[in-house]
Design a protein around this motif. Structure first.
Motif, PDB file in Angstrom:
ATOM      1  N   THR A  18     -56.619  36.957  91.781  1.00 27.91           N
ATOM      2  CA  THR A  18     -56.117  35.704  92.335  1.00 27.91           C
ATOM      3  C   THR A  18     -54.608  35.826  92.546  1.00 27.91           C
ATOM      4  O   THR A  18     -53.958  36.700  91.961  1.00 27.91           O
ATOM      5  CB  THR A  18     -56.390  34.526  91.387  1.00 27.91           C
ATOM      6  N   VAL A  19     -54.052  34.953  93.350  1.00 27.38           N
ATOM      7  CA  VAL A  19     -52.605  34.935  93.575  1.00 27.38           C
ATOM      8  C   VAL A  19     -51.883  34.724  92.244  1.00 27.38           C
ATOM      9  O   VAL A  19     -50.876  35.379  91.953  1.00 27.38           O
ATOM     10  CB  VAL A  19     -52.211  33.852  94.604  1.00 27.38           C
ATOM     11  N   ARG A  20     -52.422  33.837  91.441  1.00 23.83           N
ATOM     12  CA  ARG A  20     -51.819  33.564  90.125  1.00 23.83           C
ATOM     13  C   ARG A  20     -51.824  34.818  89.242  1.00 23.83           C
ATOM     14  O   ARG A  20     -50.835  35.129  88.577  1.00 23.83           O
ATOM     15  CB  ARG A  20     -52.574  32.431  89.446  1.00 23.83           C
ATOM     16  N   ASP A  21     -52.957  35.541  89.240  1.00 28.06           N
ATOM     17  CA  ASP A  21     -53.041  36.777  88.458  1.00 28.06           C
ATOM     18  C   ASP A  21     -52.041  37.819  88.961  1.00 28.06           C
ATOM     19  O   ASP A  21     -51.365  38.474  88.173  1.00 28.06           O
ATOM     20  CB  ASP A  21     -54.449  37.357  88.499  1.00 28.06           C
ATOM     21  N   ARG A  22     -51.956  37.976  90.284  1.00 25.88           N
ATOM     22  CA  ARG A  22     -51.004  38.947  90.850  1.00 25.88           C
ATOM     23  C   ARG A  22     -49.569  38.595  90.468  1.00 25.88           C
ATOM     24  O   ARG A  22     -48.785  39.472  90.107  1.00 25.88           O
ATOM     25  CB  ARG A  22     -51.136  38.998  92.371  1.00 25.88           C
ATOM     26  N   THR A  23     -49.239  37.303  90.546  1.00 31.04           N
ATOM     27  CA  THR A  23     -47.895  36.850  90.179  1.00 31.04           C
ATOM     28  C   THR A  23     -47.612  37.165  88.718  1.00 31.04           C
ATOM     29  O   THR A  23     -46.541  37.683  88.368  1.00 31.04           O
ATOM     30  CB  THR A  23     -47.749  35.336  90.444  1.00 31.04           C
ATOM     31  N   ASP A  24     -48.570  36.874  87.849  1.00 27.27           N
ATOM     32  CA  ASP A  24     -48.420  37.145  86.422  1.00 27.27           C
ATOM     33  C   ASP A  24     -48.252  38.643  86.162  1.00 27.27           C
ATOM     34  O   ASP A  24     -47.408  39.058  85.362  1.00 27.27           O
ATOM     35  CB  ASP A  24     -49.632  36.597  85.665  1.00 27.27           C
ATOM     36  N   ILE A  25     -49.024  39.461  86.840  1.00 28.51           N
ATOM     37  CA  ILE A  25     -48.936  40.917  86.684  1.00 28.51           C
ATOM     38  C   ILE A  25     -47.557  41.415  87.087  1.00 28.51           C
ATOM     39  O   ILE A  25     -46.940  42.224  86.371  1.00 28.51           O
ATOM     40  CB  ILE A  25     -50.048  41.601  87.510  1.00 28.51           C
ATOM     41  N   VAL A  26     -47.047  40.938  88.201  1.00 27.66           N
ATOM     42  CA  VAL A  26     -45.719  41.348  88.668  1.00 27.66           C
ATOM     43  C   VAL A  26     -44.649  40.895  87.679  1.00 27.66           C
ATOM     44  O   VAL A  26     -43.756  41.670  87.313  1.00 27.66           O
ATOM     45  CB  VAL A  26     -45.444  40.805  90.089  1.00 27.66           C
ATOM     46  N   GLN A  27     -44.726  39.650  87.225  1.00 29.03           N
ATOM     47  CA  GLN A  27     -43.733  39.124  86.280  1.00 29.03           C
ATOM     48  C   GLN A  27     -43.729  39.902  84.964  1.00 29.03           C
ATOM     49  O   GLN A  27     -42.681  40.076  84.349  1.00 29.03           O
ATOM     50  CB  GLN A  27     -43.988  37.640  86.008  1.00 29.03           C
ATOM     51  N   ARG A  28     -44.861  40.376  84.537  1.00 33.65           N
ATOM     52  CA  ARG A  28     -44.945  41.131  83.284  1.00 33.65           C
ATOM     53  C   ARG A  28     -44.587  42.611  83.460  1.00 33.65           C
ATOM     54  O   ARG A  28     -44.546  43.359  82.493  1.00 33.65           O
ATOM     55  CB  ARG A  28     -46.351  41.021  82.689  1.00 33.65           C
ATOM     56  N   GLY A  29     -44.374  43.030  84.701  1.00 36.40           N
ATOM     57  CA  GLY A  29     -44.007  44.417  84.968  1.00 36.40           C
ATOM     58  C   GLY A  29     -45.188  45.380  84.953  1.00 36.40           C
ATOM     59  O   GLY A  29     -45.016  46.582  84.758  1.00 36.40           O
ATOM     60  N   TRP A  30     -46.392  44.865  85.189  1.00 32.10           N
ATOM     61  CA  TRP A  30     -47.601  45.691  85.140  1.00 32.10           C
ATOM     62  C   TRP A  30     -48.101  46.121  86.517  1.00 32.10           C
ATOM     63  O   TRP A  30     -49.134  46.779  86.614  1.00 32.10           O
ATOM     64  CB  TRP A  30     -48.727  44.933  84.443  1.00 32.10           C
ATOM     65  N   LYS A  31     -47.389  45.770  87.573  1.00 32.11           N
ATOM     66  CA  LYS A  31     -47.897  46.012  88.926  1.00 32.11           C
ATOM     67  C   LYS A  31     -48.251  47.480  89.168  1.00 32.11           C
ATOM     68  O   LYS A  31     -49.302  47.792  89.720  1.00 32.11           O
ATOM     69  CB  LYS A  31     -46.896  45.541  89.982  1.00 32.11           C
ATOM     70  N   ALA A  32     -47.418  48.393  88.730  1.00 34.46           N
ATOM     71  CA  ALA A  32     -47.670  49.813  88.974  1.00 34.46           C
ATOM     72  C   ALA A  32     -48.967  50.299  88.320  1.00 34.46           C
ATOM     73  O   ALA A  32     -49.562  51.274  88.769  1.00 34.46           O
ATOM     74  CB  ALA A  32     -46.490  50.652  88.484  1.00 34.46           C
ATOM     75  N   ALA A  33     -49.419  49.612  87.286  1.00 30.30           N
ATOM     76  CA  ALA A  33     -50.657  50.006  86.606  1.00 30.30           C
ATOM     77  C   ALA A  33     -51.900  49.401  87.242  1.00 30.30           C
ATOM     78  O   ALA A  33     -53.006  49.886  87.016  1.00 30.30           O
ATOM     79  CB  ALA A  33     -50.590  49.599  85.140  1.00 30.30           C
ATOM     80  N   LEU A  34     -51.733  48.346  88.052  1.00 29.21           N
ATOM     81  CA  LEU A  34     -52.899  47.626  88.569  1.00 29.21           C
ATOM     82  C   LEU A  34     -52.939  47.429  90.078  1.00 29.21           C
ATOM     83  O   LEU A  34     -53.914  46.885  90.592  1.00 29.21           O
ATOM     84  CB  LEU A  34     -52.974  46.246  87.903  1.00 29.21           C
ATOM     85  N   ASP A  35     -51.931  47.866  90.789  1.00 31.56           N
ATOM     86  CA  ASP A  35     -51.917  47.591  92.232  1.00 31.56           C
ATOM     87  C   ASP A  35     -52.730  48.614  93.019  1.00 31.56           C
ATOM     88  O   ASP A  35     -53.432  49.455  92.456  1.00 31.56           O
ATOM     89  CB  ASP A  35     -50.487  47.474  92.761  1.00 31.56           C
ATOM     90  N   GLU A  36     -52.611  48.537  94.332  1.00 27.03           N
ATOM     91  CA  GLU A  36     -53.409  49.377  95.209  1.00 27.03           C
ATOM     92  C   GLU A  36     -53.010  50.847  95.195  1.00 27.03           C
ATOM     93  O   GLU A  36     -53.683  51.671  95.807  1.00 27.03           O
ATOM     94  CB  GLU A  36     -53.374  48.823  96.645  1.00 27.03           C
ATOM     95  N   THR A  37     -51.940  51.213  94.481  1.00 29.44           N
ATOM     96  CA  THR A  37     -51.555  52.619  94.406  1.00 29.44           C
ATOM     97  C   THR A  37     -52.359  53.386  93.365  1.00 29.44           C
ATOM     98  O   THR A  37     -52.263  54.605  93.288  1.00 29.44           O
ATOM     99  CB  THR A  37     -50.051  52.779  94.089  1.00 29.44           C
ATOM    100  N   ARG A  38     -53.161  52.679  92.566  1.00 31.41           N
ATOM    101  CA  ARG A  38     -54.042  53.323  91.590  1.00 31.41           C
ATOM    102  C   ARG A  38     -55.445  53.381  92.164  1.00 31.41           C
ATOM    103  O   ARG A  38     -55.927  52.426  92.753  1.00 31.41           O
ATOM    104  CB  ARG A  38     -54.081  52.531  90.277  1.00 31.41           C
ATOM    105  N   GLY A  39     -56.120  54.494  91.974  1.00 31.98           N
ATOM    106  CA  GLY A  39     -57.451  54.660  92.527  1.00 31.98           C
ATOM    107  C   GLY A  39     -58.554  54.319  91.548  1.00 31.98           C
ATOM    108  O   GLY A  39     -58.374  53.502  90.640  1.00 31.98           O
ATOM    109  N   VAL A  40     -59.684  54.973  91.719  1.00 33.98           N
ATOM    110  CA  VAL A  40     -60.853  54.746  90.878  1.00 33.98           C
ATOM    111  C   VAL A  40     -60.481  55.004  89.422  1.00 33.98           C
ATOM    112  O   VAL A  40     -59.881  56.015  89.096  1.00 33.98           O
ATOM    113  CB  VAL A  40     -62.013  55.663  91.310  1.00 33.98           C
ATOM    114  N   ALA A  41     -60.816  54.057  88.557  1.00 36.53           N
ATOM    115  CA  ALA A  41     -60.544  54.131  87.118  1.00 36.53           C
ATOM    116  C   ALA A  41     -59.042  54.226  86.833  1.00 36.53           C
ATOM    117  O   ALA A  41     -58.637  54.728  85.797  1.00 36.53           O
ATOM    118  CB  ALA A  41     -61.298  55.291  86.470  1.00 36.53           C
ATOM    119  N   GLY A  42     -58.224  53.750  87.752  1.00 37.74           N
ATOM    120  CA  GLY A  42     -56.777  53.735  87.534  1.00 37.74           C
ATOM    121  C   GLY A  42     -56.086  55.065  87.758  1.00 37.74           C
ATOM    122  O   GLY A  42     -54.919  55.240  87.394  1.00 37.74           O
ATOM    123  N   ILE A  43     -56.774  56.013  88.387  1.00 39.86           N
ATOM    124  CA  ILE A  43     -56.198  57.335  88.599  1.00 39.86           C
ATOM    125  C   ILE A  43     -54.954  57.252  89.474  1.00 39.86           C
ATOM    126  O   ILE A  43     -54.860  56.421  90.368  1.00 39.86           O
ATOM    127  CB  ILE A  43     -57.246  58.295  89.193  1.00 39.86           C
TER     128      ILE A  43
END
Length: 126
Positions: A18-43
């Motif tokens: 959700t937009v709210r989840d994405r905003t929260d992820i970015v604010q917490r500094g977790w975007k690099a671990a969960l965004d579209e740059t990670r593949g299957v199983a977070g690879i």
């Protein structure tokens, strides 16, 4: 092919938030671990390549999700064979109307074929 499957997976995972989840992820500094740059199983992309496999079960799940996500549309269009469902899944995951088969998670497909083949072999021995 693997690169496109990983990118498709990462993009879809990010879109499902959700937009709210994405905003929260970015604010917490977790975007690099969960965004579209990670593949299957977070690879992660390694040396400019996505050619490794982390978890076979995650690839199998991605493949099954690609097919299942498109099942209702394929059935409406009269195509219900595995090939029809795969083609529809590919078009959906790639964002293209026409599909060339490049986004299908083949590692997942091969894993499912091996598992189902083993199960069939075991059941025939009973």
């Amino acid at each position: 092919q693997m690169e496109r499957a990983h990118i498709s997976y990462g993009r879809r995972r990010w879109e499902l938030l959700t937009v709210r989840d994405r905003t929260d992820i970015v604010q917490r500094g977790w975007k690099a671990a969960l965004d579209e740059t990670r593949g299957v199983a977070g690879i992660r992309l390694r040396d400019g390549r996505y050619d490794c496999v982390k978890c076979l079960h995650a690839h199998a799940a991605h493949y099954l999700a690609q097919v299942a996500e498109r099942r209702p549309l394929a059935e409406e269009e009269g195509g219900t064979t595995d090939t029809d469902l795969e083609t529809a899944a590919l078009a959906k995951s790639s964002g293209r109307e026409k599909c060339d088969g490049e986004d299908l998670n083949l590692v997942g497909k091969w894993t499912m074929e091996a598992v189902l083949g083993s199960m069939k072999s075991l059941s025939s021995k009973k």
